[in-house]
Structure formats: C-alpha cells, structure tokens
Scaffold this motif. Sequence first.
Motif, PDB file in Angstrom:
ATOM      1  N   GLN A  59      32.840   4.658  -8.725  1.00 34.29           N
ATOM      2  CA  GLN A  59      32.066   3.380  -9.172  1.00 34.29           C
ATOM      3  C   GLN A  59      32.084   2.741  -7.687  1.00 34.29           C
ATOM      4  O   GLN A  59      33.197   1.679  -7.591  1.00 34.29           O
ATOM      5  N   LYS A 145      23.307   4.306 -15.302  1.00 32.34           N
ATOM      6  CA  LYS A 145      24.097   3.207 -15.498  1.00 32.34           C
ATOM      7  C   LYS A 145      23.512   2.130 -16.524  1.00 32.34           C
ATOM      8  O   LYS A 145      22.251   1.991 -16.160  1.00 32.34           O
ATOM      9  N   PHE A 147      24.254  -1.531 -17.923  1.00 33.70           N
ATOM     10  CA  PHE A 147      24.974  -2.953 -17.973  1.00 33.70           C
ATOM     11  C   PHE A 147      24.940  -3.518 -19.436  1.00 33.70           C
ATOM     12  O   PHE A 147      24.038  -4.343 -19.535  1.00 33.70           O
ATOM     13  N   SER A 151      25.889  -8.710 -14.952  1.00 39.20           N
ATOM     14  CA  SER A 151      26.942  -8.768 -13.721  1.00 39.20           C
ATOM     15  C   SER A 151      26.222  -8.959 -12.581  1.00 39.20           C
ATOM     16  O   SER A 151      25.095  -9.761 -12.661  1.00 39.20           O
ATOM     17  N   THR A 176      28.814   2.779 -18.692  1.00 40.44           N
ATOM     18  CA  THR A 176      28.691   1.650 -18.966  1.00 40.44           C
ATOM     19  C   THR A 176      29.612   0.496 -18.428  1.00 40.44           C
ATOM     20  O   THR A 176      30.591   0.755 -18.508  1.00 40.44           O
ATOM     21  N   HIS A 177      28.926  -0.655 -18.110  1.00 44.40           N
ATOM     22  CA  HIS A 177      29.569  -1.684 -17.786  1.00 44.40           C
ATOM     23  C   HIS A 177      29.641  -2.533 -19.429  1.00 44.40           C
ATOM     24  O   HIS A 177      28.748  -2.885 -19.939  1.00 44.40           O
ATOM     25  N   CYS A 178      30.966  -2.717 -19.985  1.00 44.11           N
ATOM     26  CA  CYS A 178      31.065  -3.320 -21.316  1.00 44.11           C
ATOM     27  C   CYS A 178      31.674  -4.491 -21.350  1.00 44.11           C
ATOM     28  O   CYS A 178      32.806  -4.867 -21.195  1.00 44.11           O
ATOM     29  N   GLU A 179      30.637  -5.793 -21.471  1.00 44.37           N
ATOM     30  CA  GLU A 179      31.245  -7.062 -21.912  1.00 44.37           C
ATOM     31  C   GLU A 179      30.082  -7.609 -22.875  1.00 44.37           C
ATOM     32  O   GLU A 179      29.076  -7.522 -22.338  1.00 44.37           O
ATOM     33  N   CYS A 213      35.238  -7.978 -24.084  1.00 46.80           N
ATOM     34  CA  CYS A 213      35.235  -6.337 -23.588  1.00 46.80           C
ATOM     35  C   CYS A 213      35.259  -5.404 -24.630  1.00 46.80           C
ATOM     36  O   CYS A 213      34.655  -4.464 -25.045  1.00 46.80           O
ATOM     37  N   HIS A 235      35.806   0.707 -15.749  1.00 52.34           N
ATOM     38  CA  HIS A 235      36.671  -0.374 -15.495  1.00 52.34           C
ATOM     39  C   HIS A 235      37.260  -1.053 -16.902  1.00 52.34           C
ATOM     40  O   HIS A 235      36.890  -2.311 -17.036  1.00 52.34           O
ATOM     41  N   ASN A 282      34.153  -8.772 -12.552  1.00 45.02           N
ATOM     42  CA  ASN A 282      33.766  -8.599 -13.837  1.00 45.02           C
ATOM     43  C   ASN A 282      33.827  -6.953 -14.177  1.00 45.02           C
ATOM     44  O   ASN A 282      33.482  -6.261 -13.557  1.00 45.02           O
ATOM     45  N   ASP A 309      35.474   0.057  -8.147  1.00 39.96           N
ATOM     46  CA  ASP A 309      34.287  -0.942  -8.428  1.00 39.96           C
ATOM     47  C   ASP A 309      34.141  -1.599  -7.046  1.00 39.96           C
ATOM     48  O   ASP A 309      34.129  -2.986  -7.293  1.00 39.96           O
TER      49      ASP A 309
END
Length: 444
Positions: A59, A145, A147, A151, A176-179, A213, A235, A282, A309
């Motif tokens: 990443q 990827k 999101f 981000s 995945t970016h997870c928020e 998250c 992350h 993030n 990241d």
Amino acid sequence: MPTILIKAATVVNENKQFIADVLVTDGLIDRIERSIDLKADKEINAEGLHLFPGCIDDQVHFREPGLTHKGNIHSESRAAVAGGITSFMEMPNTMPNALTQELLQDKYDIAARNSLANYSFFMGASNDNLSEVLRTDIRNVCGIKVFMGSSTGNMLVDNPTTLEHLFANSPMLIATHCEDEATIQSNLSHYKQLLGDNIPVRLHPKIRSAEACYLSSSMAVELAKKHNTRLHILHISTERETHLFSNNISLADKRITAEACIHHLWFSDEDYAEKGNLIKWNPAIKTAADRNGILAAVLDGRIDVIATDHAPHTIAEKSLPYLQAPSGGPLVQHALTAMLELYHHGKITLEQIAEKMAHNVATIFQIEKRGFIREGYYADLVLVNLNKPWHVEKSNILYSCGWSPFEGSTFKSKVVSTIVSGNLAYENGALANDKSGQRITFAR
C-alpha cells in the motif's frame, strides 16, 4: 546481467536464521549454500550482516500522475529501495483516478520507464465503473481498491448495490479502506459546532473514530463472507477491529486478511502534541491501547501484513490548519528500520518481520517467485546491519517532499545494500542510476 555473490550472510527466511552464501545469476537466486567457491562479477562480504527477502509494500501512494509536486514513481521508488523495499503496490487515487484500464496502463508505462523498485498498481473502483473493474487482468494486476470511506481523491464507494456487485463479482482480491463516512461527517459536524474551524489535530481520532472504522470493516467482512470474496482490509487502526480476523487457518486458505501500517504500530494519540499534522493519517492514529492491540494481532496471526500507506505531501500542505491539511505522510525509506527498532525493543522477532513484510504479502497476493529467499526466485534481497546507528535528518531523507515523521529519531539498524530483480540498486548510501524494477506478476 552481472553475477553477485553474497558471502557469509545471516539469512533470515521462512522462520529460520542461518549463515550462508547466496549466488545471484541472471536476476535470480541461483544457489544458497554454506559456502560457494567461485568468482562473481560482484562479491559482497556480508559477515555480520543479516540478509532479508526484499520487503513488499502492498500500500503506497507515489502520486503519479497528477500530484507530482508531492512525489513521483522515480523519487519514491528510490526512497523505497534505500529502505529495503524492493516491490510496491500503488493505489489508484492519483489524478486522474485509475478507473479505466487505459488509465491503469498509463501508470504501468510510467513505472516501466522510471521505477527502481518492482511494481504493481491497483485498479480503482467507483460507484459506476463495475464493467471496467471486471476487465482487470488477474495475472498482471495486484487487486482492486475500494475506498469504503473518503480519502485523498474522490473515490468513495458508498452505493450499497455497487458494493454488493463488486463483492459478488470481483475476479480477484479486493483491498479496502474502511471508515464509515456517515459517522465521520456526523463527528465532524459536532466538533465544528463546538469549535468552528479551529479544530485541533488531536481530535482527528475522535472525528475519524474507532466506531467509524469498526462499522465499515465489519460491513466489509460481512459482505466478503456472504459472497466468499477474497478481501484484504488495509491499515487496521483499532484494537476492536483485530477481532474480526482469524488466526486458526493457514494463510494460503484465508479468504479475509488484514494489514497493519508502520504509523499505527509506532505512534499513538499522545504524539499529536509534538508531531501535529505530520502524523495526520486516514484512518487516524488512535490510542496506545489500540497500538498495542494491533501489534498483538500482528504477532498472533490475526493481522497478516505490515505495510506503510506511504502518502507524501509537501511540508507547506502539512503546515496548514487541521481542516485544510491533507492526511498521509512518507514512510517507505524508514519502514524496515522502524520495525527493526521494535525488534531491538523485544517486541517482534526478525523472522516475524520477514514474514509480515515479505513472505505473507507474496502469499496473499499470489506473487510469482518473489517474497522468499529461495533458489529459482527473483533476487529481491536486502542486507541490514543491525548494529549501525544512524540519525534521521533532512540531509539523508530521500522523499521528494523532504520530510519524515521520524525526523530527529535515531535507529539502531541500517540498510546496507538492496538488490532488486538481481540488480544492485542501493549500496552504502548510493543509488543505482538504472531503472531496475520489473512488473510484478501473479500466479492466479
């Protein structure tokens, strides 16, 4: 290609340490033996040094195309190689976003010309490009990827139908970016009502909260289980999230894996007072309890990978007030030495570092012939002196942005040499001029 003979190295590989000579021929690891008696074009005396498989960073954000005032593939790959990272996987939120196969190929073309490290690029998903995503070549692209929280860039995928289709139909690994965006916006609105635009950075982990998250990560896990999707959550930043993952199944059989990043293993919310926006990422860096819980999950196998990241911004951008300052920071040059510092503090073993920063990445992404020190594999190798202290300062920072959150730190270990696909790319502070990186391929 020149032959390279590494003599008397302490090899750290596949949960073992042993002293051996390693011969590199035609870009590959030719022989690993207790003693190899022959002449090579280049001989490296590695007595007293540790030889690791080159780190694979799954990443990074190298900012090219479109954001090259922050960094580019050439500059950031050089910093990566100097830090012992021989391969990287780069994210699609460049400008323009890599949302079509043609734009994705543009990035590969740039890397073929300019990258000192081996490379792959994620295909980006949006709310309306499913047909493009499904065209992705599973043997030549690392993954898709998504999101699931906004981000850098404008790639938020928040349409439930789109997410269902992606998870149901993806031909390959989804990262995945997870928020949870709704939670973040609610928290931000709350603090704006209290403080206006004068929000201090110490509230970043309250805005991009642990709840945000967990809501998003647990939703991704639920979708993956429903559709038997190959999911990799990036992350992880909270202790609670670590319990979403299993350590009672072999890595090769896992359908759901997870990554921890250097900054979440090193810093805590106590560091915002000193570091400010320099550690604004993030997902946010959270409590010391979260940091310790993430490390525990790395050690017991719930978290499988350690990455960076890496996401550089200029110091001018980072010096803006909290609400305007972008999230992210540079890490590739210092990731391995930071983890070796944790080794010196008794928190992780050398074998675990090799596992989490090389072996497991190769296994998870099904990378062909990389990530291990094995005969017949590509020679991606890094020699480290565990007892050569050095001080991080502006004069030795290689990132294009010229700063590091580790500036002022002293590390006990130093990268001595890095070999990328059989080429000596870095040695004793000097970087090679040739672009020795190769495109990573996948056994799928």
